[in-house]
Write a protein that holds these residues in place. Structure first.
Motif, PDB file in Angstrom:
ATOM      1  N   UNK A 189       1.533 -52.665  -5.818  1.00 48.99           N
ATOM      2  CA  UNK A 189       0.813 -52.450  -4.462  1.00 48.99           C
ATOM      3  C   UNK A 189       0.670 -51.142  -4.808  1.00 48.99           C
ATOM      4  N   UNK A 190      -0.565 -49.948  -4.230  1.00 44.82           N
ATOM      5  CA  UNK A 190      -0.930 -49.216  -4.363  1.00 44.82           C
ATOM      6  C   UNK A 190      -1.912 -48.891  -3.214  1.00 44.82           C
ATOM      7  N   UNK A 191      -1.976 -47.307  -2.815  1.00 44.68           N
ATOM      8  CA  UNK A 191      -2.951 -46.780  -2.143  1.00 44.68           C
ATOM      9  C   UNK A 191      -4.052 -46.486  -2.641  1.00 44.68           C
ATOM     10  N   UNK A 192      -4.932 -47.263  -2.026  1.00 40.06           N
ATOM     11  CA  UNK A 192      -6.146 -46.845  -2.116  1.00 40.06           C
ATOM     12  C   UNK A 192      -7.409 -46.271  -0.895  1.00 40.06           C
ATOM     13  N   UNK A 193      -6.422 -45.727  -0.555  1.00 35.44           N
ATOM     14  CA  UNK A 193      -7.360 -44.651   0.917  1.00 35.44           C
ATOM     15  C   UNK A 193      -6.371 -44.165   1.516  1.00 35.44           C
ATOM     16  N   UNK A 194      -6.493 -42.646   1.779  1.00 34.25           N
ATOM     17  CA  UNK A 194      -5.566 -41.392   2.726  1.00 34.25           C
ATOM     18  C   UNK A 194      -6.661 -41.390   3.820  1.00 34.25           C
ATOM     19  N   UNK A 195      -5.962 -41.024   4.512  1.00 32.11           N
ATOM     20  CA  UNK A 195      -6.854 -40.640   5.849  1.00 32.11           C
ATOM     21  C   UNK A 195      -6.891 -39.250   5.837  1.00 32.11           C
ATOM     22  N   UNK A 196      -7.540 -38.544   6.990  1.00 32.17           N
ATOM     23  CA  UNK A 196      -7.935 -36.997   7.236  1.00 32.17           C
ATOM     24  C   UNK A 196      -6.754 -36.904   7.847  1.00 32.17           C
ATOM     25  N   UNK A 197      -6.347 -35.142   8.630  1.00 25.75           N
ATOM     26  CA  UNK A 197      -5.024 -35.279   8.732  1.00 25.75           C
ATOM     27  C   UNK A 197      -5.446 -35.035   9.959  1.00 25.75           C
ATOM     28  N   UNK A 198      -4.329 -35.189  11.260  1.00 25.90           N
ATOM     29  CA  UNK A 198      -3.892 -35.020  12.239  1.00 25.90           C
ATOM     30  C   UNK A 198      -2.517 -34.834  13.089  1.00 25.90           C
ATOM     31  N   UNK A 199      -2.380 -34.543  14.223  1.00 22.92           N
ATOM     32  CA  UNK A 199      -0.905 -33.937  14.767  1.00 22.92           C
ATOM     33  C   UNK A 199      -0.503 -35.431  15.056  1.00 22.92           C
ATOM     34  N   UNK A 200       0.745 -35.593  15.207  1.00 25.64           N
ATOM     35  CA  UNK A 200       2.392 -36.800  14.848  1.00 25.64           C
ATOM     36  C   UNK A 200       3.158 -36.610  15.298  1.00 25.64           C
ATOM     37  N   UNK A 201       4.338 -37.073  15.166  1.00 24.16           N
ATOM     38  CA  UNK A 201       5.263 -37.743  15.466  1.00 24.16           C
ATOM     39  C   UNK A 201       5.988 -36.297  16.252  1.00 24.16           C
ATOM     40  N   UNK A 202       6.762 -35.950  17.394  1.00 20.14           N
ATOM     41  CA  UNK A 202       7.663 -35.396  18.128  1.00 20.14           C
ATOM     42  C   UNK A 202       8.973 -35.630  18.969  1.00 20.14           C
ATOM     43  N   UNK A 203       9.706 -34.376  18.850  1.00 17.55           N
ATOM     44  CA  UNK A 203      10.621 -35.110  20.120  1.00 17.55           C
ATOM     45  C   UNK A 203      10.531 -34.278  20.942  1.00 17.55           C
ATOM     46  N   UNK A 204      10.400 -35.202  21.659  1.00 14.18           N
ATOM     47  CA  UNK A 204      10.088 -35.068  23.497  1.00 14.18           C
ATOM     48  C   UNK A 204      10.892 -35.500  24.803  1.00 14.18           C
TER      49      UNK A 204
END
Length: 286
Positions: A211-226
């Protein structure tokens, strides 16, 4: 006589109120949950040291309560059945809409300012996003930011409409489950968050020869404590300070941060998730 009776009644009321306040304080509990983006055992393992740390910093009991799915995590915070929730960017957006703006993102990991998703495959013929057209594909949970929303958004930007261009779209429910489905050949490819992928690789829980990575996305904001906006401001600030104080310089802080896969926690705000909301609206998910 009347004044004596009133005086006694007043004293009784004061005493009763005092006992009630003491009882309420003694029973005070901070209830915590997290979106189930990994297996229940892994989530519980990650939560245990954090719960212990927060108890020491807040001076109150902290309880971690698992939920069955992403929607339940949103609903329990919105209805104030829990006090603190670990959300992905999309689940924060959903909770914010569902509550009419009555939830507050406190902190995020430094890594969440530039988060990414990876697309993985075990098929030697798959080398690019274009190669997965006409094949079976798996996202994670439908409410996952890094396992569904943002991968879908980047696919659409690449001219691929998942519901039209894939033979079958599956939802595994969790990031590690997506990798398992790819490894077992149930789907040709899948998308998951880069943090879970790196942890699976580090723990040798995935065969990277297969199993291998063939595409990595551009960056974005994600997780937080709410938290809910109705949490008392003093407790909210104390909780925020506890997260910001976590440091790898102490054994306790290092353990918590490593399990949370964080370098450190930093303040965040609702504005950081406007891009996530725009992506969700463009994809027709809200």
């Amino acid at each position: 006589m009347f004044h004596r009776l009133m005086s006694r009644a007043l004293r009784a009321a004061v005493v009763a109120a005092a006992f009630a306040a003491v009882g309420a304080h003694a029973q005070q509990v901070l209830r915590v949950t997290a979106i189930p983006d990994e297996s229940p055992t892994e989530l519980a393992r990650k939560a245990a040291p954090l719960v212990k740390y927060l108890e020491s910093k807040l001076g109150m009991k902290v309880e971690y309560t698992p939920v069955t799915d992403y929607a339940a995590a949103v609903e329990t915070l919105v209805t104030r059945k829990i006090d603190l929730a670990w959300f992905g960017g999309f689940t924060f957006v959903q909770a914010n809409i569902r509550s009419g703006g009555q939830v507050i993102p406190l902190v995020q990991r430094e890594e969440d300012q530039k988060f990414r998703s990876v697309f993985v495959t075990a098929d030697p013929a798959v080398r690019s996003l274009a190669d997965i057209k006409g094949r079976d594909f798996s996202f994670g949970s439908q409410s996952s930011t890094s396992g569904h929303l943002m991968p879908r958004s980047f696919l659409m930007q690449a001219g691929i409409e998942p519901d039209r261009d894939f033979r079958r779209v599956a939802y595994s429910g969790a990031h590690d489950a997506t990798v398992a489905a790819v490894a077992a050949g149930k789907v040709a490819a899948g998308a998951l968050n880069i943090s879970v992928w790196e942890k699976l690789v580090a723990d040798k829980k995935v065969d990277t020869e297969r199993v291998r990575v063939f595409y990595t996305t551009p960056a974005y904001y994600d997780y937080n404590w709410t938290v809910h906006a109705q949490m008392p401001a003093a407790l909210r600030e104390k909780l925020k300070a506890a997260f910001l104080a976590l440091s790898r310089d102490s054994a306790e802080g290092r353990e918590v941060l490593e399990l949370q896969r964080a370098t450190r926690f930093v303040p965040t705000s609702p504005d950081n998730y406007k891009g996530i909301e725009a992506a969700a609206r463009a994809a027709g998910l809200i």
